[in-house]
Write an enzyme that holds these catalytic residues in place. Sequence first.
Site, PDB file in Angstrom:
ATOM      1  N   ARG A   1      42.273  24.882  17.633  1.00  0.00           N
ATOM      2  CA  ARG A   1      41.479  24.639  16.415  1.00  0.00           C
ATOM      3  C   ARG A   1      41.862  25.604  15.305  1.00  0.00           C
ATOM      4  O   ARG A   1      41.702  25.305  14.127  1.00  0.00           O
ATOM      5  CB  ARG A   1      39.987  24.685  16.747  1.00  0.00           C
TER       6      ARG A   1
ATOM      7  N   GLU B   1      35.809  33.388  27.487  1.00  0.00           N
ATOM      8  CA  GLU B   1      34.417  33.208  27.898  1.00  0.00           C
ATOM      9  C   GLU B   1      34.370  32.301  29.132  1.00  0.00           C
ATOM     10  O   GLU B   1      33.530  32.447  29.994  1.00  0.00           O
ATOM     11  CB  GLU B   1      33.647  32.576  26.737  1.00  0.00           C
TER      12      GLU B   1
END
Length: 186
Positions: free
Chosen positions: A69, A106
């Site tokens: 992204r 994460e």
Amino acid sequence: MNAAQKPFGWGDDVRDYIRTIPDFPKPGIQFRDVMPLFGHPRGLRAAVDRLVQPFAGLRIQHVAGLEARGFIIGGACAHQLSAGFLAMRKQGKLPGPRLAQSYALEYGEAVLEVHDDAVEAGEQVLIVDDLLATGGTAEAAVKLIERLGGEVVGAAFVVDLPDLGGRARLERMGVAVHTLCAYAGD
Ligand SMILES: O=P(O)(O)OC[C@H]1O[C@H](OP(=O)(O)OP(=O)(O)O)[C@H](O)[C@@H]1O
Ligand SMILES: Nc1ncnc2[nH]cnc12
């Protein structure tokens, strides 16, 4: 009316155009989806204008976008700053001689790579990505740019997840962090 149809005004909060999807890609992750913001004609313009604003006027040779992204928003920021675009890619995508840096996410582990001739010594590089979570991806990007001899002038993200510590981690490395919005406490 969906987010792409709602008019974007200059004073609008970019969070109004970011969608939260629970339990993606794993249970317990609140996924902050910036694609409705990027898909909005004036949302993308607003995001780019706000991201580059603190860095306008600096002598930036490259904007480093972090796959995937970060390629969308980083490419647009590079154009806006009249800088070149530098692709920081996931492992196995670059054809030429490259440097690699592993990092923890994460929700997983990965390796970031850059072509070994992508930056000249002393060139100034701005890192751009959609989201800052643990800061592992951005830290790997900083290390790669510095291993190439470049100077990181800052790092700009649409979304900050401060509970995950990325901003503090980058600031401890001496990197100036700029973000457009934050999600904390959930
Ligand atoms: O601060 P961190 O904990 O490192 O996490 C942030 C990174 O995670 C997401 O990318 P992801 O690895 O999901 O890749 P994608 O853009 O290809 O979906 C996001 O776009 C950042 O690059
Ligand atoms: N919560 C999250 N939402 C979207 N992208 C992410 N990348 C890492 N954590 C994320």
